[in-house]
Design an enzyme around this catalytic site. Structure first.
Site: not given
Length: 501
Positions: A252, A370, A395
């Site tokens: 990322d 998450d 997400k």
């Protein structure tokens, strides 16, 4: 049929007369263009065609891109993808042919869009997002969207949303706000990835990400500048300490020096922030992703170093003490997935501590779920009831098929998000619990900037889109710049209110 009969049948004479009268009233300098646009607006938009293709994401792995056509134009979207983490998730459809893209091809999903989904959606109004999404969910008929592929469904859902915004002649973020019932819009605080570790990088760092949050900025443009400057100062710090060869990057875009401890990474980031002069304006967040290195009831912080396996095991209580020390020694305000996704006990205990103290300043720590929550309604409700965390990672994604886990009954479970409609519902669940909501990217991203509009439209106040570098990450941040510019005096940056929901 004569020309007059044709005009009468379609009532064109009246429509043309209305368009000409409108052009006269507007005193337009280009009557032909004005009349053309006026006539186009008079026609309700419907989906006329849906076409998919296979493209590559930021990791060089195939994903689905969709072109959705209406009589107003063509609208394109592409599906992001992440590493699999759980049995609750919507799954992307891969070909499995090891001879092509190592089995990661998505031609089956492409075929499902071009043949099944396209046929089902032709004639539908793109403004009605929920109807479109539910039509695809109904067509799939599986719990985890495994028949058509969540990668196929998601790309179409995003493209339809863009078409709906165009039909209403409003920006994409405004259309999303309308769909979600959100009236107060603001620009989110970016959580810039500056150091990558875990499964996203080849170094020895167990934690997945160290991020910076420019909460002291007054507008998003300034926040982006702070993030960029800190990133480049960090690169200089790493070069000075370890050499230029240690300025590797993760998936990322975060820098990935071969460090082995979170504290070592935080020291580097703290020094970089100090060099920028933004000390009081930038806070730190950590995405531990502890599920990746949980073995039984222990956490192996050396799981990426085969020669050290088992030498740095920590219990859940040990991890809590480590986090407390880090929060006291550094300006850490948010920790994501501090424990395994099934370690509810220690996550709850840690979240219950609530307060961290840094330089004699007390702050309420954000504990983010998450892997713990997986955008699953049952798990969210449990976390709300037990006060296990106080923020949710949101997400819009899908997960690769092939993960082998213990099967559990899936009846009545809502899976990880595979459509925009589901994303909106999950965001509402979190907001109703007064949680923070963090819109998040995936390790496999594309240059689609949809995520930026989603964060503003849902007013989530936080966005994770990776480092302030690499095109697929900057596509989101640059779009937020454009949105801020477009909103003008009405633009509000979340800033110090970064946890508002």
């Amino acid at each position: 049929m004569s020309v007059q009969d044709y005009l009468d049948k379609h009532m064109l004479s009246r429509k043309i007369e209305d368009a000409v009268n409108a052009a006269v009233r507007a005193k337009t300098l280009d009557p032909v263009l004005f009349i053309s646009n006026h006539m186009k607006k008079a026609v309700s938009s419907v989906i006329t065609k849906v076409k998919a293709r296979q493209i590559l994401d930021s990791r060089g792995i195939p994903t689905v891109e969709v072109d959705l056509y209406t009589n107003k134009g063509m609208f394109r979207a592409s599906a992001p993808s992440g590493a699999p983490i759980g049995m609750y998730e919507a799954v992307e459809l891969r070909d499995g042919d090891k001879g092509t893209y190592l089995g990661n091809g998505v031609t089956k999903a492409i075929r499902n869009v071009n043949e099944k989904i396209s046929e089902a959606l032709i004639g539908m109004d793109p403004i009605h997002q929920s109807q479109i999404d539910h039509a695809m969910i109904g067509l799939d008929k599986t719990e985890k969207k495994g028949e058509l592929g969540a990668n196929a469904i998601l790309a179409v859902s995003m493209a339809a949303c863009k078409a709906g915004a165009a039909e209403k002649e409003v920006p994409l973020y405004k259309h999303i706000a309308d769909l979600s019932g959100q009236s107060n819009l603001f620009l989110p605080v970016p959580a810039f990835t500056v150091i990558s570790g875990g499964k996203h990088a080849g170094n020895a760092l167990a934690a997945q990400e160290i991020m910076i949050l420019p909460i002291g900025a007054t507008k998003f443009e300034d926040a982006l500048q702070m993030g960029s400057e800190t990133y480049h100062h960090l690169k200089a710090v790493i070069t000075e300490k370890y050499g230029a060869h240690e300025c590797n990057v993760g998936e990322d875009g975060g820098l990935a020096p071969n460090i082995s401890s979170i504290r070592e990474g935080l020291d580097l980031v703290k020094e970089a922030i100090g060099r920028t002069g933004y000390n009081e304006k930038i806070k730190i967040a950590i995405d531990v992703a502890a599920t990746d290195f949980c073995i039984g009831a222990k956490y192996d912080l050396d799981f990426k170093s085969p020669n050290k396996l088992g030498q740095n095991f920590k219990s859940g209580k040990d991890m809590i003490e480590m986090y407390k020390e880090l929060c006291n020694d550094y300006p850490v305000v948010s920790i994501e997935d501090p424990f395994d996704k099934e370690d509810w006990e220690h996550t709850r205990s840690f979240s219950g501590l609530g307060i961290c103290q840094y330089l004699f300043r007390r702050v309420v720590l954000q504990v983010v779920g998450d892997d713990l929550l997986m955008s699953n309604s049952k798990r969210i409700e449990r976390a709300k009831l037990e006060s296990t965390c106080n923020a949710l990672v949101l997400k819009i994604d899908n997960q690769p098929v092939g993960i082998v886990e213990k099967e559990i009954p899936m009846k009545n479970l809502v899976n990880q998000i595979g459509t925009l409609t589901e994303a909106i519902e999950v965001a509402k669940l979190a907001k109703n619990a007064n949680w923070g909501v963090v819109i998040s990217h995936r390790s496999g991203e594309t240059e689609d900037s949809f995520l930026a509009d989603l964060s503003v439209g849902l007013a989530t106040s936080q966005i994770k889109a990776g480092a302030p570098c690499r095109g697929e990450r900057l596509a989101k941040y640059n779009q937020l710049l454009r949105i801020e510019e477009e909103l003008g005096d009405h633009a509000v940056y979340a800033g110090e209110d970064w946890r508002q929901s």
